[in-house]
Write an enzyme that holds these catalytic residues in place. Sequence first.
Site, PDB file in Angstrom:
ATOM      1  CB  VAL A 232      -0.944  -0.035   1.213  1.00 21.70           C
ATOM      2  CG1 VAL A 232      -1.699   1.275   1.359  1.00 21.70           C
ATOM      3  CG2 VAL A 232      -1.921  -1.209   1.089  1.00 21.70           C
ATOM      4  CG  ASP A 233       4.186   3.415   2.757  1.00 26.65           C
ATOM      5  OD1 ASP A 233       3.485   4.429   2.611  1.00 26.65           O
ATOM      6  OD2 ASP A 233       5.140   3.370   3.554  1.00 26.65           O
ATOM      7  CG  ASP A 234       6.736   0.658  -2.489  1.00 26.35           C
ATOM      8  OD1 ASP A 234       7.611   1.271  -3.103  1.00 26.35           O
ATOM      9  OD2 ASP A 234       6.970  -0.038  -1.493  1.00 26.35           O
TER      10      ASP A 234
ATOM     11  CG  HIS B 114       2.783   7.849   2.841  1.00 25.99           C
ATOM     12  ND1 HIS B 114       3.774   6.965   3.208  1.00 25.99           N
ATOM     13  CD2 HIS B 114       3.247   9.077   3.189  1.00 25.99           C
ATOM     14  CE1 HIS B 114       4.782   7.623   3.741  1.00 25.99           C
ATOM     15  NE2 HIS B 114       4.484   8.907   3.739  1.00 25.99           N
TER      16      HIS B 114
END
Length: 648
Positions: A391-393, A464
Site C-alpha cells: 500500500v505504501d509504495d 500516504h
Amino acid sequence: MTGVTTGVTAGVETGVATGAAAGAATGAARAATALKAARDHLLGLQAPEGWWKGELQTNVTMDAEDLLLREFLGVRTDEETAEAARWIRSQQREDGSWANFHDGPADLSTTVEAYVALRLAGDPPSAPHMRAAAACVRGAGGVESARVFTRIWLALFGQWRWEDLPVIPPEIMFLPPWCPLNVYDWACWARQTIVPLTIVTAHRPVRPLPFGLPELRTGRPARRAPRTGWDAAFAALDRALHRYERRPVAGLRRAALRRAVEWVMARQEADGSWGGIQPPWVYSLIALHLSGYGIDHPVIRAGLAGLDRFTIKEDGTRRLEACQSPVWDTALAMTALLDAGLPRDHAALTRAGEWLLREEIRGPGDWTVRRPGLAPGGWAFEFDNDGYPDVDDTAEVILALRRLGRPDARLALERGLRWMAGMVSRDGGFAAFDADNTRELCLRLPFCDFGAVIDPPSADVTAHVVEALAAEGMARSPVVRRAVVWLLRAQEPDGSWFGRWGANHVYGTGAVLPALVAAGVRPGAPCVRRAVAWLRAHQHPCGGWGEDMRSYRDPAWIGRGEPTASQTAWALIGLLAAGERGPSVDRGVAWLADAQRPDGTWDEPHYTGTGFPGDFFINYHLYRLVFPVSALGRYLRLHETAGPEATP
C-alpha cells in the site's frame, strides 16, 4: 512625544520587517543554490532504464547468515568468506560488539552471529578482537540469552539442541484462514519466514562445525518469558508440541511437509528470492534443500544466483542488502525532482514514469486471502517481488505518476487507486501489505521473540494513502474520511504521530501533516497546531531535527538524536504543509544548506529507516538526498508564491 514614539516604533518595525525580508531573501538564495546541487546529483544517479536505487544498509547479520547458509549448503568459497569477514570486522566496535544501527547499543544476537561467521573465516578465539567479542557475549548473558532465530542457526551446526527450541510444526499449514495462528495471521514477511522454518525444524538437521563455542556460554539456563496469563498458556502449548514432535502422526506430518514445500515453491520470485527479503530467502533455500532439492536444482540455483544481485563488493569486502528499494526510491526521486521544479516532460521523469508503469502488479498475492474480491493493482517495493504489492509504495507511485500528466498512466493509476482503497482495514486505517492483519496471539508464541510479526495499520502508511486519494479528488470520499478519523485517534498525547516505517515520531508527524491538510483539515485546527508545536519543540539549536532508533524502546529518546538530512527534511515538509513560515523553517533550511557536501548530497551515517521497530533498522542511502530536495523545493515554491514580504 506620542508622535515621536509612534515614528520611532514605526521605523523600528519597518527595519525589523526589512531585515526579516532580507534574511528570508538570503535564505531563499542559499536554499536555491543547495537545491540545484542536490537536484543535479540526484539526476546523475538515475539508471539508464529509468529507475533510482540507493543502497539499503542494515547490519552484519546479513553477511554472517550468508556465510552460514553457504556453509550449510556446502557452497561456501574462500574468496566469499574472506571478503565477508573483512566487512564484518570493519563493523566491530571498540568494545568488541556489533550493533544493529550506527552508534546504537551492543546487540547480543548480532554479536553472536558475527563471531561465529568470523570463526568460520578462521579467526582464532585467542585473537584480541575475538576475545573482546566473546567477553561482550558472555556479559550480555551468553548464547543462552540470544534470540530464537540465532539459536536456530546454532542448532543447524550442532551448537544448540533442537529440543531446547520452541516448536512451530508444519501442521499449521492445515489451519484455515479464520482459525487463530494460521499462517496468514502473520505479516507477509513473517509468514514467508515461518513456513520454511516449520520444514527446517521438523527435519532438525545437524551439520557440525569444525569447532565448538564454549567461549560464548555462561552455563546458565536459557532465558524464559514470564509464565503468567497468555504466556503461561503458550508455554504449555509449546510443551505439548514438543511431546508431539517426538512422535508426530506420520501421515499427517508427511502431508504437512508436502503442503509447506508447495507453499514455499509457489512463492519464489522471478529473481530467485522469496519476497525480495533476506530472512525467508535463506530459510527457504535451507528448507527446500532438506526436502530433497539439490544444489543443482533450478530453484536452488536461482535462489543462490539471486543473492549475487543483492551483494555489494567494495574495497575487498562483500556485504549484502537485506532487500532493495527501486520502486520506492524511484517514486520518491520523481516527487523530489518535481518539487524541485523539473518540468514534468523532462527526459529523466519520462524514463522513470515509463519504468514505473512497467512495474505495475497485475496478478494476485497473499493479500487476496483477506480481500478475495478485490481486483489486483498497485506496485511493490523491489524489482521482482510481484507477489507482494504494498500500500505504501502504491500511494507514493500514484503521487509521483499523477503529476506527470501521462494519458497512458490513467488506467494504471485507477487500478492502483482501487486496489489501495480496497486494502483498508476494518478500523479505517491502512497497513503496508495486508488488511486486518492484527491478531496479536502470534506475539505470544515463544518462537516470536524478534521483530514485528503482524502488520497492523500505521499512521505513516495511512497518511500516504490519504494524501494520494486526496490528490485524486477523493478527499470527501468515505474511505478518506474514515482514514482521517483514524489518524486523529492515533495522534499521541504530545501531538506527534508514531512512525512505523521511519524513525520515528519525526517521520510519522512529517507524513501525517501533509495528508491532513490535503484532506481538508485546516492548518489552524488544534490537531495540526499541536503537531507543529511538537516539531518546533524538538528542533535542535543548530536548526536540524534528529531522532535516534532507541526511541522505539525508550521514550526518553522520542524526538532526540543527532540531526540528519532526511529527518530535517521530514520535519520541514510537515511544517510547510501546515502553512508554517518563519524562524523554525528558515533555521531548518539553513541547516540543510550548511550541512550539504560539495557534491550536492549529505552525509548520513545514522539510520532513519525502520524494518522492525525496536529490532531491525535501515539506512536508506537515498533518503539523505530525495527528502531534502523535496523540502527545499517546497520551501522555495512557497517563498516565491507568497513573496519575501510575507515572512514574519
